[in-house]
Design a protein around this motif. Sequence first.
Motif, PDB file in Angstrom:
ATOM      1  N   GLU A 143       5.834   0.362  -9.539  1.00 34.34           N
ATOM      2  CA  GLU A 143       6.459   1.683  -9.396  1.00 34.34           C
ATOM      3  C   GLU A 143       7.410   1.922 -10.558  1.00 34.34           C
ATOM      4  N   PHE A 144       7.249   3.074 -11.200  1.00 30.41           N
ATOM      5  CA  PHE A 144       8.085   3.452 -12.328  1.00 30.41           C
ATOM      6  C   PHE A 144       8.734   4.802 -12.038  1.00 30.41           C
ATOM      7  N   GLU A 181      -5.257   2.209 -12.335  1.00 40.20           N
ATOM      8  CA  GLU A 181      -5.219   3.549 -11.761  1.00 40.20           C
ATOM      9  C   GLU A 181      -3.759   3.942 -11.614  1.00 40.20           C
ATOM     10  N   ILE A 182      -3.489   5.240 -11.718  1.00 48.16           N
ATOM     11  CA  ILE A 182      -2.137   5.721 -11.499  1.00 48.16           C
ATOM     12  C   ILE A 182      -2.142   6.798 -10.416  1.00 48.16           C
ATOM     13  N   ALA A 183      -0.995   6.947  -9.788  1.00 54.07           N
ATOM     14  CA  ALA A 183      -0.768   8.011  -8.811  1.00 54.07           C
ATOM     15  C   ALA A 183       0.652   8.513  -9.031  1.00 54.07           C
ATOM     16  N   ALA A 227       9.169  11.551  -7.545  1.00 52.19           N
ATOM     17  CA  ALA A 227      10.171  10.816  -8.324  1.00 52.19           C
ATOM     18  C   ALA A 227       9.654   9.515  -8.924  1.00 52.19           C
ATOM     19  N   ALA A 228       8.339   9.278  -8.839  1.00 49.97           N
ATOM     20  CA  ALA A 228       7.822   7.998  -9.332  1.00 49.97           C
ATOM     21  C   ALA A 228       6.355   8.114  -9.722  1.00 49.97           C
ATOM     22  N   VAL A 229       5.945   7.150 -10.535  1.00 51.40           N
ATOM     23  CA  VAL A 229       4.538   6.985 -10.888  1.00 51.40           C
ATOM     24  C   VAL A 229       4.172   5.562 -10.482  1.00 51.40           C
ATOM     25  N   PHE A 230       3.016   5.410  -9.829  1.00 51.57           N
ATOM     26  CA  PHE A 230       2.571   4.124  -9.326  1.00 51.57           C
ATOM     27  C   PHE A 230       1.341   3.674 -10.112  1.00 51.57           C
ATOM     28  N   GLN A 271       0.852  -1.195   0.000  1.00 55.83           N
ATOM     29  CA  GLN A 271       0.000   0.000   0.000  1.00 55.83           C
ATOM     30  C   GLN A 271       0.881   1.237   0.000  1.00 55.83           C
ATOM     31  N   LYS A 272       0.556   2.164  -0.836  1.00 52.09           N
ATOM     32  CA  LYS A 272       1.255   3.445  -0.858  1.00 52.09           C
ATOM     33  C   LYS A 272       0.344   4.452  -0.183  1.00 52.09           C
TER      34      LYS A 272
END
Length: 64
Positions: free
Chosen positions: A44-45, A22-24, A28-31, A2-3
């Motif tokens: 995580e990217f 879904e994205i968030a 420094a990252a995209v989830f 969980q983020k």
Amino acid sequence: MQKQGLTWRKSTRSAAAGHCVEIASAAAAVFVRDSKDVRGPVLEFGTRGWAEFIAGVRDGEFDR
């Protein structure tokens, strides 16, 4: 994993059936997560890798 504290969003083009991801975004990252399993795994990217992926999608790099 969980983020915490992220704001998740779906594409405005996603269907009502909920078959989407879904994205968030963070500094420094995209989830990315499955909208049907919000407690499931989260990918995580790095922001640079995500930007390159989006550019490839827009350019048709992944079209069949």
